[in-house]
Design a protein around this motif. Structure first.
Motif, PDB file in Angstrom:
ATOM      1  N   ALA A   6     -16.513   3.050  -2.625  1.00 43.38           N
ATOM      2  CA  ALA A   6     -16.975   3.924  -3.702  1.00 43.38           C
ATOM      3  C   ALA A   6     -18.256   3.421  -4.349  1.00 43.38           C
ATOM      4  O   ALA A   6     -18.907   4.165  -5.094  1.00 43.38           O
ATOM      5  N   LYS A   7     -18.638   2.179  -4.081  1.00 42.64           N
ATOM      6  CA  LYS A   7     -19.782   1.601  -4.775  1.00 42.64           C
ATOM      7  C   LYS A   7     -21.109   2.306  -4.491  1.00 42.64           C
ATOM      8  O   LYS A   7     -22.004   2.293  -5.349  1.00 42.64           O
ATOM      9  N   PRO A   8     -21.302   2.964  -3.339  1.00 43.08           N
ATOM     10  CA  PRO A   8     -22.564   3.702  -3.149  1.00 43.08           C
ATOM     11  C   PRO A   8     -22.779   4.827  -4.157  1.00 43.08           C
ATOM     12  O   PRO A   8     -23.914   5.256  -4.369  1.00 43.08           O
ATOM     13  N   LEU A  52     -15.605   9.838 -13.599  1.00 43.79           N
ATOM     14  CA  LEU A  52     -16.418  11.003 -13.942  1.00 43.79           C
ATOM     15  C   LEU A  52     -16.987  11.687 -12.703  1.00 43.79           C
ATOM     16  O   LEU A  52     -17.046  12.919 -12.631  1.00 43.79           O
ATOM     17  N   LYS A  53     -17.399  10.898 -11.717  1.00 45.58           N
ATOM     18  CA  LYS A  53     -17.997  11.512 -10.525  1.00 45.58           C
ATOM     19  C   LYS A  53     -16.966  12.264  -9.693  1.00 45.58           C
ATOM     20  O   LYS A  53     -17.331  13.208  -8.972  1.00 45.58           O
ATOM     21  N   TYR A  54     -15.704  11.895  -9.802  1.00 42.94           N
ATOM     22  CA  TYR A  54     -14.686  12.715  -9.138  1.00 42.94           C
ATOM     23  C   TYR A  54     -14.751  14.141  -9.681  1.00 42.94           C
ATOM     24  O   TYR A  54     -14.717  15.113  -8.909  1.00 42.94           O
ATOM     25  N   LEU A  55     -14.851  14.287 -10.992  1.00 40.27           N
ATOM     26  CA  LEU A  55     -14.890  15.610 -11.615  1.00 40.27           C
ATOM     27  C   LEU A  55     -16.207  16.325 -11.323  1.00 40.27           C
ATOM     28  O   LEU A  55     -16.220  17.499 -10.943  1.00 40.27           O
ATOM     29  N   ILE A  56     -17.318  15.613 -11.482  1.00 36.60           N
ATOM     30  CA  ILE A  56     -18.629  16.219 -11.253  1.00 36.60           C
ATOM     31  C   ILE A  56     -18.799  16.598  -9.783  1.00 36.60           C
ATOM     32  O   ILE A  56     -19.566  17.510  -9.447  1.00 36.60           O
ATOM     33  N   GLY A  57     -18.068  15.921  -8.911  1.00 37.89           N
ATOM     34  CA  GLY A  57     -18.141  16.235  -7.486  1.00 37.89           C
ATOM     35  C   GLY A  57     -17.678  17.635  -7.154  1.00 37.89           C
ATOM     36  O   GLY A  57     -17.961  18.148  -6.066  1.00 37.89           O
ATOM     37  N   ASP A  58     -16.955  18.275  -8.065  1.00 38.64           N
ATOM     38  CA  ASP A  58     -16.580  19.682  -7.911  1.00 38.64           C
ATOM     39  C   ASP A  58     -17.656  20.513  -8.601  1.00 38.64           C
ATOM     40  O   ASP A  58     -17.835  20.431  -9.821  1.00 38.64           O
ATOM     41  N   THR A  59     -18.382  21.296  -7.839  1.00 36.17           N
ATOM     42  CA  THR A  59     -19.525  22.034  -8.394  1.00 36.17           C
ATOM     43  C   THR A  59     -19.112  23.119  -9.382  1.00 36.17           C
ATOM     44  O   THR A  59     -19.967  23.686 -10.063  1.00 36.17           O
ATOM     45  N   ARG A  60     -17.814  23.419  -9.470  1.00 33.49           N
ATOM     46  CA  ARG A  60     -17.352  24.393 -10.465  1.00 33.49           C
ATOM     47  C   ARG A  60     -17.341  23.793 -11.866  1.00 33.49           C
ATOM     48  O   ARG A  60     -17.245  24.533 -12.846  1.00 33.49           O
ATOM     49  N   GLY A 103     -24.486   7.196 -16.536  1.00 32.61           N
ATOM     50  CA  GLY A 103     -24.834   6.806 -15.175  1.00 32.61           C
ATOM     51  C   GLY A 103     -24.199   7.696 -14.123  1.00 32.61           C
ATOM     52  O   GLY A 103     -24.683   7.767 -12.985  1.00 32.61           O
ATOM     53  N   ALA A 104     -23.130   8.408 -14.503  1.00 31.65           N
ATOM     54  CA  ALA A 104     -22.461   9.306 -13.551  1.00 31.65           C
ATOM     55  C   ALA A 104     -23.283  10.549 -13.242  1.00 31.65           C
ATOM     56  O   ALA A 104     -22.965  11.276 -12.287  1.00 31.65           O
ATOM     57  N   MET A 105     -24.329  10.813 -14.016  1.00 34.66           N
ATOM     58  CA  MET A 105     -25.120  12.011 -13.707  1.00 34.66           C
ATOM     59  C   MET A 105     -26.381  11.680 -12.917  1.00 34.66           C
ATOM     60  O   MET A 105     -27.312  12.477 -12.854  1.00 34.66           O
ATOM     61  N   ARG A 106     -26.370  10.510 -12.298  1.00 39.83           N
ATOM     62  CA  ARG A 106     -27.464  10.138 -11.410  1.00 39.83           C
ATOM     63  C   ARG A 106     -26.905   9.601 -10.103  1.00 39.83           C
ATOM     64  O   ARG A 106     -25.792   9.106 -10.042  1.00 39.83           O
ATOM     65  N   GLY A 107     -27.719   9.708  -9.069  1.00 36.45           N
ATOM     66  CA  GLY A 107     -27.309   9.180  -7.774  1.00 36.45           C
ATOM     67  C   GLY A 107     -26.422  10.142  -7.007  1.00 36.45           C
ATOM     68  O   GLY A 107     -26.252  11.309  -7.365  1.00 36.45           O
ATOM     69  N   ALA A 108     -25.831   9.617  -5.941  1.00 36.71           N
ATOM     70  CA  ALA A 108     -25.013  10.435  -5.049  1.00 36.71           C
ATOM     71  C   ALA A 108     -23.704  10.832  -5.708  1.00 36.71           C
ATOM     72  O   ALA A 108     -23.167  10.121  -6.555  1.00 36.71           O
ATOM     73  N   LEU A 109     -23.200  11.992  -5.292  1.00 41.16           N
ATOM     74  CA  LEU A 109     -21.874  12.436  -5.680  1.00 41.16           C
ATOM     75  C   LEU A 109     -20.934  12.327  -4.481  1.00 41.16           C
ATOM     76  O   LEU A 109     -21.365  12.467  -3.334  1.00 41.16           O
ATOM     77  N   PRO A 110     -19.654  12.086  -4.718  1.00 39.94           N
ATOM     78  CA  PRO A 110     -18.716  12.041  -3.598  1.00 39.94           C
ATOM     79  C   PRO A 110     -18.567  13.422  -2.951  1.00 39.94           C
ATOM     80  O   PRO A 110     -18.569  14.439  -3.653  1.00 39.94           O
ATOM     81  N   GLU A 117     -14.323  14.875   1.277  1.00 38.22           N
ATOM     82  CA  GLU A 117     -13.436  13.863   1.850  1.00 38.22           C
ATOM     83  C   GLU A 117     -13.357  12.630   0.970  1.00 38.22           C
ATOM     84  O   GLU A 117     -12.285  12.023   0.811  1.00 38.22           O
ATOM     85  N   GLN A 118     -14.468  12.237   0.381  1.00 39.95           N
ATOM     86  CA  GLN A 118     -14.458  11.090  -0.525  1.00 39.95           C
ATOM     87  C   GLN A 118     -13.647  11.382  -1.778  1.00 39.95           C
ATOM     88  O   GLN A 118     -12.949  10.506  -2.295  1.00 39.95           O
ATOM     89  N   ARG A 119     -13.715  12.622  -2.260  1.00 40.28           N
ATOM     90  CA  ARG A 119     -12.909  12.982  -3.426  1.00 40.28           C
ATOM     91  C   ARG A 119     -11.416  12.894  -3.099  1.00 40.28           C
ATOM     92  O   ARG A 119     -10.607  12.463  -3.929  1.00 40.28           O
TER      93      ARG A 119
END
Length: 296
Positions: free
Chosen positions: A235-237, A247-255, A274-281, A284-286
């Protein structure tokens, strides 16, 4: 092993990854469109329940530092309510003194379609218009939003919405969402409380409503569950801390339009942002994230 607070963990992580953090801060924040148009909303905001309840110097200083951290990291959204103690008053003083109203998207809530309650909220916040006005804790499936639409037409708010953080209210929320089609719905949603994924998110997408997620850390359950554990290597990437993982688990859903973790700590606000920058899961990662949390 000595007990580590979230602040201890953040300090250690910052010492180990200062270069990566600098790169992340240089990136543009992830944003999502607003219903009806307008500037898109950065996906991490600030929740204020049980945070700024007392209107005193210490609380105002704390609120000022958190609001400045939100803005410094590219955030705009502050969510509060008429029933959050003195939060509206505290925020109103901080925002007016700093002169940052035009940089913020301010959402608040009233308990009923009561003009006096709305006027009190606007006076406390020292503003003439809310960006989002929400009916708090919807319980009646026959609830009308006619008064909220009238307030919107009068220019007292830009968007209207409904909220609930109680599982038993989800049927009422769904009924009002489907019939009244508000601009936003705010729900209790976290990686260990995923009922909204099947009961609210599809309907919100169907009616074109934005989604705010309250209590994204599961009322503190999630941090307690991972105390003493490191973020998994896989998950570190995309997650530099546990807060960003959750937070990125939730943001990973575009809804999901935005997450609104509550905090009175500027360092936590910066970490959350920091969750609003960088890659999103990805999908499959979610699934892997959810399975990991389910196994704790």
């Amino acid at each position: 092993m000595p007990h580590l607070t979230r602040r201890d963990v953040l300090a250690a992580a910052a010492a180990l990854s200062i270069t990566a953090s600098a790169r992340a801060q240089d990136a543009s924040p992830i944003t999502r469109p607003l219903p009806g148009g307008g500037p898109p909303l950065p996906v991490v905001g600030l929740g204020t329940a049980s945070v700024f309840d007392v209107n005193d110097d210490a609380t105002r200083q704390k609120a000022d530092a958190v609001v400045r951290a939100l803005l410094a990291t590219g955030g705009r959204l502050i969510d509060t309510a008429s029933t959050y103690g003195q939060a509206e008053t505290v925020l109103g003083a901080v925002i007016a003194t700093a002169g940052v109203r035009d940089r913020l998207f301010i959402a608040s809530k009233v308990e009923a379609p009561d003009t006096n309650e709305l006027k009190r909220s606007l006076a406390r916040l020292k503003i003439s218009k809310l960006d989002l006005l929400q009916l708090h804790n919807v319980r009646d499936p026959q609830q009308s939003l006619a008064q909220f639409r009238d307030w919107k037409a009068q220019g007292l708010c830009g968007l209207i919405g409904i909220t609930s953080t109680y599982r038993g209210d989800l049927p009422a929320v769904a009924a009002v969402l489907k019939r009244e089609k508000p601009d936003f719905v705010q729900i209790d949603y976290s990686i260990d409380n995923r009922e909204a994924e099947s009961r609210v998110l599809p309907l919100a997408a169907e009616v074109g409503a934005g989604v705010l997620t309250a209590l994204p850390f599961g009322r503190g359950r999630l941090f307690r569950a991972v105390r003493g554990k490191d973020v998994p290597d896989w998950a570190k990437p995309f997650a530099g801390s546990w807060a960003q993982f959750f937070l990125k688990y939730l943001i990973g859903d575009t809804r999901v339009t935005a997450v609104i973790p509550g905090t009175g700590d500027a360092a936590h606000m910066t970490d959350n942002a920091g969750a609003m920058r960088g890659a999103l899961p990805d999908a499959e990662q979610r699934k892997q994230m959810a399975a990991f949390v389910d196994g704790l």
